[in-house]
Each structure stands twice: as C-alpha cells, then as structure tokens.
Design a protein around this motif. Structure first.
Motif, PDB file in Angstrom:
ATOM      1  N   ALA A 174       1.982   1.685  -3.550  1.00  0.00           N
ATOM      2  CA  ALA A 174       0.876   2.175  -4.275  1.00  0.00           C
ATOM      3  C   ALA A 174       0.664   3.606  -4.122  1.00  0.00           C
ATOM      4  N   ARG A 175       0.693   4.320  -2.890  1.00  0.00           N
ATOM      5  CA  ARG A 175       0.705   5.474  -2.630  1.00  0.00           C
ATOM      6  C   ARG A 175       1.641   6.496  -3.405  1.00  0.00           C
ATOM      7  N   GLU A 176       2.783   5.882  -3.550  1.00  0.00           N
ATOM      8  CA  GLU A 176       3.811   6.416  -4.093  1.00  0.00           C
ATOM      9  C   GLU A 176       4.028   6.629  -5.637  1.00  0.00           C
ATOM     10  N   GLY A 177       2.865   5.887  -6.134  1.00  0.00           N
ATOM     11  CA  GLY A 177       2.523   5.966  -7.668  1.00  0.00           C
ATOM     12  C   GLY A 177       2.941   4.807  -8.315  1.00  0.00           C
ATOM     13  N   THR A 178       3.374   3.603  -7.674  1.00  0.00           N
ATOM     14  CA  THR A 178       3.864   2.309  -8.190  1.00  0.00           C
ATOM     15  C   THR A 178       2.518   1.355  -8.402  1.00  0.00           C
ATOM     16  N   LEU A 237      10.607   2.378  -2.333  1.00  0.00           N
ATOM     17  CA  LEU A 237      10.465   3.121  -1.121  1.00  0.00           C
ATOM     18  C   LEU A 237      11.660   4.053  -0.932  1.00  0.00           C
ATOM     19  N   LEU A 241      -5.800  -3.531  -3.104  1.00  0.00           N
ATOM     20  CA  LEU A 241      -5.798  -2.640  -4.339  1.00  0.00           C
ATOM     21  C   LEU A 241      -6.669  -3.271  -5.700  1.00  0.00           C
ATOM     22  N   GLN A 299       0.982  -1.189  -0.079  1.00  0.00           N
ATOM     23  CA  GLN A 299       0.053  -0.178  -0.165  1.00  0.00           C
ATOM     24  C   GLN A 299       0.816   1.198  -0.070  1.00  0.00           C
ATOM     25  N   ALA A 300       1.951   1.174   0.748  1.00  0.00           N
ATOM     26  CA  ALA A 300       2.845   2.232   0.542  1.00  0.00           C
ATOM     27  C   ALA A 300       3.431   2.454  -0.729  1.00  0.00           C
TER      28      ALA A 300
END
Length: 267
Positions: free
Chosen positions: A33-37, A265, A59, A30-31
C-alpha cells in the motif's frame, strides 16, 4: 508493468486455517500500500465475515465479497451489488427442502440456516459469524437482497452429483462455484470474482493489465484468469496452478507475503 491493484482470496491464501492474518502478511500488505498498490480482498465470504480481516490489514479499501456480488469498503461505502432473483431463491429453497439438503442463505448480509447442527456450527466457527435457524419456510421469506445461497454436502462426490441436479433444474438462471469440496455456492448469473475485479478496477480507473490476483480454490479461477498477473498458492490444486503466471509458497508459510514481496515490492 507496476501492479496498481492486488486482489486476494482469504481462506487458504491470505489466512491460515482457523487463524488470524499473520504478522508477515500484514507487513507485506501495508508495504504494498505504501508503494501505491491498492490491496483488496476478493472472497466468497459474507461482508461481515471479511470485514475483520480487512481491518486487520489496516487498510480502508473496497472489498469484493460473496464471490463478487457485493463490493463494499471497510468504512461502509457500497460500490456494487448484484442479487439473486427472489423467485429463484424460493425455488432453490423448495428444491433443497424436498431433498432435505442443508441450505444457508445470505440476505442483506444476514445469515440464515435451514437447520442448526454440525454444518452450521462448523461454519460459524470457521467464519466467526452467527446465523439464525429459520427452517425452509423461514428461508422462503428471507429472499430480499440475496447475495448468495450455500449448500453444504457430506463430501466431494456428493457435491458434484448435487451440482449436476441443480444445473439440470435451474440451468442458466444461476451460477455455481466452490470454495471448498463440500460447498455449493449459488450466485446470480454474471457474478464472479473476475467480474468483481473488473468492476473495481473500472471504479478505481485501473487497467486490468495492472492488476494481480492471488488464490487457491476453484472460485478463484475466473479472477486468476482475468487478472493481468496471477499467482497460485503452493497449497492450491494442480489445475489452479496450471492457469497462473506464478506459484508461491504455502499458506501456512506466508506464501502470500512471499508473492507480494517478489512480484510487487520486487524484493
């Protein structure tokens, strides 16, 4: 270069043996995904067996299943399908029937067995799916939309001998791969996790150089070689580790989350 698409294997990679996705791996996914991956699954499993894992990550993404034969989102959108030839499926069934080899097939995301017993019960338990025993005759009839066929053997030595027999009989009309020492997975020519990764990258307009793959088994090798950056699990065999850019911790120690934290990350 930033990683825009992360493709991960399941068993032995994201998933600990017989257990759900760990809290650490969910948090890392989830982290990212939040960064755009875009975090996606690339697995030999059938879609219905991979879906609960994708949902556990929280997701809604396209997932690569059946070693690349089906790409379908968690919400049900089909992006790509590639079936085995129906005549080839019947020939494989007859070939296995003559030798009394245990066979299971995946037609339209339904699971069929040649016979119910130790192999089928173990498979159902590990994948958390339910199949149907139909015998070889029934399997000859269930050949439409065949994503994959699977033979389970008594062990690694038997597996290699049987794979040699299959190659001698069917040649380039099928592709063979393995996700476990006692599995022989039969898919259509041109199907692989690597091809699935490339197709998904094209769909998402992502350059293959901006992809990352994580895996541990032989059926992950094409994907690991194709990705812009590749990571082998610490529990992977040495020949898997030899082709990757990096090696992370073991599956049981959340090595997957370690890789995401370090290479995506940058923690």
């Amino acid at each position: 270069m930033a990683i825009k698409l992360l493709a991960t294997d399941l068993d032995g990679t994201l998933l600990r043996s017989g257990k759900p996705v760990s809290a650490g791996n969910i948090a890392a996914a989830q982290a990212a995904a939040r960064e755009g991956t875009v975090v996606t699954i690339a697995t030999g499993r059938m879609y219905q067996a991979a879906l609960p894992v994708a949902k556990a990550l929280g997701l809604d993404v396209p997932i690569i299943t059946y070693n690349g034969a089906l790409i379908k989102s968690t919400s049900g959108k089909i992006y790509y399908e590639h079936y085995l030839d129906e005549d080839i499926c019947r020939r494989i069934t007859d070939f296995c029937a003559e030798r009394k080899w245990y066979l299971q097939s995946y037609s339209g995301d339904n699971l069929y067995y040649s016979d119910s017993g130790e192999f089928s019960k173990r498979y159902e338990l590990s994948q958390k799916v339910i199949g149907e025993e139909v015998g070889y005759a029934g399997m000859r009839k269930q050949v439409s939309r065949m994503y994959k066929m699977l033979i389970i053997t008594a062990g690694a030595d038997v597996t290699q001998n049987w794979m040699a027999e299959l190659r001698a009989e069917f040649g380039d009309s099928i592709s063979l791969t393995q996700s476990a020492p006692d599995f022989i997975e039969i898919i259509a020519p041109g199907v692989s996790k690597a091809a699935g990764l490339q197709k998904l990258a094209d769909i998402l307009d992502i350059d293959i150089c901006e992809t990352m793959a994580i895996g541990d088994a032989n059926n992950d090798l094409p994907m690991l070689r194709a990705a812009g950056f590749s990571v082998a699990m610490g529990n992977a065999a040495d020949d898997i580790k030899a082709v990757t850019n990096a090696v992370t911790g073991n599956c049981d120690d959340d090595g997957w989350a370690q890789a995401v934290n370090q290479y995506i990350l940058k923690q």
